[in-house]
Design a protein around this motif. Structure first.
Motif, PDB file in Angstrom:
ATOM      1  N   THR A  50       0.567  -1.331   0.017  1.00 51.52           N
ATOM      2  CA  THR A  50      -0.208   0.078  -0.095  1.00 51.52           C
ATOM      3  C   THR A  50       0.281   1.170  -0.205  1.00 51.52           C
ATOM      4  O   THR A  50       1.812   1.429   0.381  1.00 51.52           O
ATOM      5  CB  THR A  50      -1.394   0.350   1.323  1.00 51.52           C
ATOM      6  OG1 THR A  50      -0.444   0.191   2.150  1.00 51.52           O
ATOM      7  CG2 THR A  50      -1.735  -0.628   1.077  1.00 51.52           C
ATOM      8  N   ILE A  51      -0.018   2.424  -0.738  1.00 47.94           N
ATOM      9  CA  ILE A  51       1.016   3.940  -0.156  1.00 47.94           C
ATOM     10  C   ILE A  51       0.207   4.498  -0.420  1.00 47.94           C
ATOM     11  O   ILE A  51      -1.045   4.956  -0.836  1.00 47.94           O
ATOM     12  CB  ILE A  51       1.840   4.239  -1.186  1.00 47.94           C
ATOM     13  CG1 ILE A  51       2.587   5.155  -1.531  1.00 47.94           C
ATOM     14  CG2 ILE A  51       0.715   3.714  -2.858  1.00 47.94           C
ATOM     15  CD1 ILE A  51       3.854   5.430  -2.432  1.00 47.94           C
ATOM     16  N   THR A  52       0.177   5.456   0.706  1.00 47.58           N
ATOM     17  CA  THR A  52      -0.853   6.770   1.178  1.00 47.58           C
ATOM     18  C   THR A  52      -0.649   7.837   0.282  1.00 47.58           C
ATOM     19  O   THR A  52       0.854   7.810  -0.303  1.00 47.58           O
ATOM     20  CB  THR A  52      -0.743   6.990   2.227  1.00 47.58           C
ATOM     21  OG1 THR A  52       0.865   7.698   2.721  1.00 47.58           O
ATOM     22  CG2 THR A  52      -0.323   5.811   3.427  1.00 47.58           C
ATOM     23  N   SER A  53      -1.441   8.953   0.391  1.00 46.66           N
ATOM     24  CA  SER A  53      -1.811  10.147   0.088  1.00 46.66           C
ATOM     25  C   SER A  53       0.361  10.791   0.406  1.00 46.66           C
ATOM     26  O   SER A  53      -0.243  11.284  -0.393  1.00 46.66           O
ATOM     27  CB  SER A  53      -2.807  10.851   0.343  1.00 46.66           C
ATOM     28  OG  SER A  53      -2.870  10.639   1.466  1.00 46.66           O
ATOM     29  N   GLY A  54       0.518  10.342   1.688  1.00 45.23           N
ATOM     30  CA  GLY A  54       1.758  11.036   1.780  1.00 45.23           C
ATOM     31  C   GLY A  54       2.812  10.353   1.668  1.00 45.23           C
ATOM     32  O   GLY A  54       3.691  10.652   1.578  1.00 45.23           O
ATOM     33  N   GLY A  55       2.597   9.280   0.920  1.00 40.18           N
ATOM     34  CA  GLY A  55       4.009   8.065   0.393  1.00 40.18           C
ATOM     35  C   GLY A  55       4.349   7.154   1.845  1.00 40.18           C
ATOM     36  O   GLY A  55       4.958   6.460   1.667  1.00 40.18           O
ATOM     37  N   ASP A  56       3.391   6.815   2.715  1.00 41.61           N
ATOM     38  CA  ASP A  56       4.074   6.180   3.160  1.00 41.61           C
ATOM     39  C   ASP A  56       3.744   4.799   2.638  1.00 41.61           C
ATOM     40  O   ASP A  56       2.311   4.279   1.978  1.00 41.61           O
ATOM     41  CB  ASP A  56       2.926   6.747   4.706  1.00 41.61           C
ATOM     42  CG  ASP A  56       3.775   7.626   5.431  1.00 41.61           C
ATOM     43  OD1 ASP A  56       2.893   7.737   6.395  1.00 41.61           O
ATOM     44  OD2 ASP A  56       4.458   7.837   4.520  1.00 41.61           O
ATOM     45  N   THR A  57       4.923   3.691   2.658  1.00 40.46           N
ATOM     46  CA  THR A  57       4.497   2.679   2.182  1.00 40.46           C
ATOM     47  C   THR A  57       4.455   1.278   3.308  1.00 40.46           C
ATOM     48  O   THR A  57       4.482   1.728   4.341  1.00 40.46           O
ATOM     49  CB  THR A  57       5.814   2.643   0.910  1.00 40.46           C
ATOM     50  OG1 THR A  57       6.837   2.360   2.199  1.00 40.46           O
ATOM     51  CG2 THR A  57       5.100   3.298   0.217  1.00 40.46           C
TER      52      THR A  57
END
Length: 121
Positions: A50-57
């Protein structure tokens, strides 16, 4: 109408690499969390990355250190770089995007069409 189009699957030998792409099109106000899933024959669909809109994976333990999820420069395309592929990675891979599709903040989950990845030993 929102659409997710996947590309990049195929056949590769063990130890090889593939890159999957998932391109979103249509009226989209925001791309929130994006995920890649896979489903092998006779098994349940499992979350791969997964990757969030903030770039956390985040990654499944089975692919950690081998797969990398990332966003393109214009954010509408998400990639899954798969290295050191093994026969157990053989599956149909699906992208899933949580999208904001209206000015009022309506959010829906969309799926790509699926892409076969086959790793031969």
């Amino acid at each position: 109408q929102v659409q997710l189009v996947e590309s990049g699957g195929g056949l590769v030998q063990a130890g090889g690499s593939l890159r999957l792409s998932c391109a979103a099109s249509g009226t989209i106000f925001a791309i929130n969390t994006v995920a890649w899933y896979r489903q092998a024959p006779g098994k349940e669909r499992e979350l791969v990355a997964t990757i969030t809109s903030g770039g956390d994976t985040n990654y499944a333990d089975s692919v950690k250190g081998r797969f990398t999820i990332s966003r393109g420069n214009f954010k509408t395309t998400v990639y899954l770089q798969m290295d050191s592929l093994q026969p157990e990675d053989t599956a149909v891979y699906y992208c899933n995007e949580d999208l904001t599709v209206s000015l009022y903040g309506s959010r829906f989950s969309y799926w790509g069409q699926g892409n076969q990845v086959t790793v031969s030993s």
